[in-house]
Design a protein around this motif. Structure first.
Motif, PDB file in Angstrom:
ATOM      1  N   ARG A 156       0.843  -1.187   0.000  1.00 18.66           N
ATOM      2  CA  ARG A 156       0.000   0.000   0.000  1.00 18.66           C
ATOM      3  C   ARG A 156       0.881   1.240   0.000  1.00 18.66           C
ATOM      4  O   ARG A 156       1.870   1.313   0.735  1.00 18.66           O
ATOM      5  CB  ARG A 156      -0.888   0.039   1.257  1.00 18.66           C
ATOM      6  N   LYS A 157       0.518   2.223  -0.810  1.00  9.33           N
ATOM      7  CA  LYS A 157       1.174   3.515  -0.754  1.00  9.33           C
ATOM      8  C   LYS A 157       0.667   4.258   0.487  1.00  9.33           C
ATOM      9  O   LYS A 157      -0.543   4.328   0.714  1.00  9.33           O
ATOM     10  CB  LYS A 157       0.876   4.322  -2.014  1.00  9.33           C
ATOM     11  N   ILE A 158       1.588   4.806   1.251  1.00 10.02           N
ATOM     12  CA  ILE A 158       1.231   5.402   2.535  1.00 10.02           C
ATOM     13  C   ILE A 158       1.324   6.923   2.518  1.00 10.02           C
ATOM     14  O   ILE A 158       0.426   7.620   2.982  1.00 10.02           O
ATOM     15  CB  ILE A 158       2.120   4.850   3.669  1.00 10.02           C
ATOM     16  N   MET A 159       2.418   7.471   1.996  1.00 12.37           N
ATOM     17  CA  MET A 159       2.631   8.918   2.083  1.00 12.37           C
ATOM     18  C   MET A 159       3.671   9.321   1.028  1.00 12.37           C
ATOM     19  O   MET A 159       4.199   8.464   0.302  1.00 12.37           O
ATOM     20  CB  MET A 159       3.115   9.312   3.480  1.00 12.37           C
TER      21      MET A 159
ATOM     22  N   TRP B  16      -3.922  -0.100   8.939  1.00 12.32           N
ATOM     23  CA  TRP B  16      -4.115   0.917   9.975  1.00 12.32           C
ATOM     24  C   TRP B  16      -3.362   2.200   9.601  1.00 12.32           C
ATOM     25  O   TRP B  16      -3.897   3.302   9.729  1.00 12.32           O
ATOM     26  CB  TRP B  16      -3.625   0.382  11.323  1.00 12.32           C
ATOM     27  N   MET B  17      -2.130   2.075   9.116  1.00 11.91           N
ATOM     28  CA  MET B  17      -1.361   3.257   8.710  1.00 11.91           C
ATOM     29  C   MET B  17      -2.056   4.013   7.592  1.00 11.91           C
ATOM     30  O   MET B  17      -2.039   5.251   7.554  1.00 11.91           O
ATOM     31  CB  MET B  17       0.048   2.860   8.255  1.00 11.91           C
ATOM     32  N   SER B  18      -2.667   3.273   6.647  1.00 14.15           N
ATOM     33  CA  SER B  18      -3.317   3.917   5.510  1.00 14.15           C
ATOM     34  C   SER B  18      -4.772   4.284   5.808  1.00 14.15           C
ATOM     35  O   SER B  18      -5.445   4.880   4.964  1.00 14.15           O
ATOM     36  CB  SER B  18      -3.264   3.001   4.278  1.00 14.15           C
ATOM     37  N   GLY B  19      -5.251   3.945   7.001  1.00  9.57           N
ATOM     38  CA  GLY B  19      -6.607   4.286   7.417  1.00  9.57           C
ATOM     39  C   GLY B  19      -6.664   5.632   8.116  1.00  9.57           C
ATOM     40  O   GLY B  19      -5.677   6.370   8.199  1.00  9.57           O
TER      41      GLY B  19
END
Length: 382
Positions: A203-206, A355-358
């Motif tokens: 997943r791309k996060i930031m 969770w990080m991408s939520g």
């Protein structure tokens, strides 16, 4: 996993003004001074300038309030330097700390989680949950990763711990099965990692931006170029004027981006006047070398803003968001493929990534800055 796969982790002293001192480089310098009896000779051995070496010593002495060196000026032997008793004591403690960190990380990575198998079969299911992550430096240097890990532990009881390495090294460790997930910013290497089935969920996060920075004196004349022409034009101009370019040279995400731009600019290796950033390369090292040598370097925007050189080095390309997509710097999290008996690790890694991408993770990332969220270190990805 062999212990030499941990040769990329680094220790830093964080000063109040956000400037960082690489303790690895500092103590290597102290060791060389003690051996050579000279700051100049020690700096030459490390391929750093005398001025940079002095700055490293002075910053540390000012911060800690101790004297590290006894210096002799002139004389029949031309002067020299030796470590003070405090300096020797500090060097001894450093080695103890680094050996301890190295041995504990090696033991953790080598552990084939025999106990985990027992915990997974526990009838009540209340096993201790932990994840080991290999992460690129930027989210660690800002403190963002610590904040994410802490909040996730409070919310879920799952402990996430990281090893700080470049993206290339992180993926190398993951290929050996040494970690449960990686946090990296090297899209082409990530694609290879996924296509070879080492990664099973990404997943791309930031994101932030890559900056091409250099001295105000601008020996290559980059100030006369328009950023709309593309970053390749700037690299061609650096090569044409034979200006020095400081490179990571370490297969990190930043180094891969450097190579991508050089190749896209069609500049062959022999035409690139490249100097490697240091014996332990990082974006901070490269910025320091660029300042010392009036050279250019490519770094991410967060490292630039955190460094002590943001007022000394000028941004020539990259500071206009969206103008050149090649300079977008995307950070992704990848869950590593596990053996069937370790499937719980994949499940936990995927939960942490989601969770990080939520909303909760994005809330932390989007508000994480040194000015109460006004200028976050990283941008959220829609």
């Amino acid at each position: 996993m062999d212990s030499d796969q941990l040769d990329g982790f680094q220790l830093y002293i964080q000063l109040k003004n956000k400037k960082q001192i690489s303790t690895d480089k500092l103590f290597l310098l102290l060791e060389n001074i003690e051996r050579e009896g000279s700051i100049s000779k020690a700096a030459t051995d490390m391929k750093i300038s005398y001025r940079y070496a002095w700055g490293l010593i002075n910053d540390t002495e000012d911060f800690l309030g101790i004297k590290l060196l006894d210096k002799k000026v002139g004389g029949a032997e031309g002067g020299g330097a030796t470590l003070t008793e405090e300096g020797m004591d500090m060097l001894e403690h450093y080695h103890a700390i680094r050996d301890s960190v190295d041995s504990q990380l090696t033991a953790l990575i080598k552990n084939k989680v025999d106990d985990q198998g027992k915990d997974q079969n526990a009838e009540d299911g209340n096993y201790f949950r932990y994840l080991l992550m290999a992460s690129t430096m930027e989210p660690i240097e800002t403190g963002l990763m610590d904040a994410l890990e802490k909040e996730y532990f409070l919310k879920t009881g799952t402990l996430v711990r990281h090893i700080a390495v470049g993206s290339g090294k992180a993926l190398q460790i993951a290929r050996s099965g040494g970690v449960d997930l990686v946090f990296v910013h090297s899209p082409m290497e990530e694609d290879d990692f996924m296509s070879q089935s080492f990664g099973v969920y990404r997943r791309k996060i930031m994101a932030n931006r890559y900056y091409l920075v250099g001295p105000e004196s601008d020996p290559a004349g980059l100030k006369y170029l328009k950023e709309e022409a593309g970053v390749e034009v700037f690299f061609r101009q650096i090569a044409l004027t034979k200006s020095v370019f400081i490179s990571r040279g370490d297969s990190s995400g930043t180094h891969e981006k450097e190579l991508e731009i050089w190749n896209s600019a069609e500049i062959p290796p022999e035409k690139r006047n490249i100097t490697i950033g240091g014996s332990i390369a990082s974006n901070m090292d490269c910025l320091g070398r660029a300042y010392e040598e009036s050279a250019y370097t490519l770094v991410d925007s967060t490292s630039y803003k955190l460094s002590a050189y943001s007022n000394e080095l000028k941004v020539y390309a990259g500071n206009k968001d969206g103008l050149d997509p090649k300079l977008d710097n995307i950070f992704s999290a990848i869950a590593v493929r596990r053996r069937p008996e370790e499937a719980i690790k994949y499940t936990e890694a995927k939960k942490f990534i989601n969770w990080m991408s939520g909303s909760e993770g994005r809330g932390i990332i989007g508000g994480f800055s040194e000015d109460e969220g006004k200028h976050p270190y990283f941008n959220l990805i829609d």
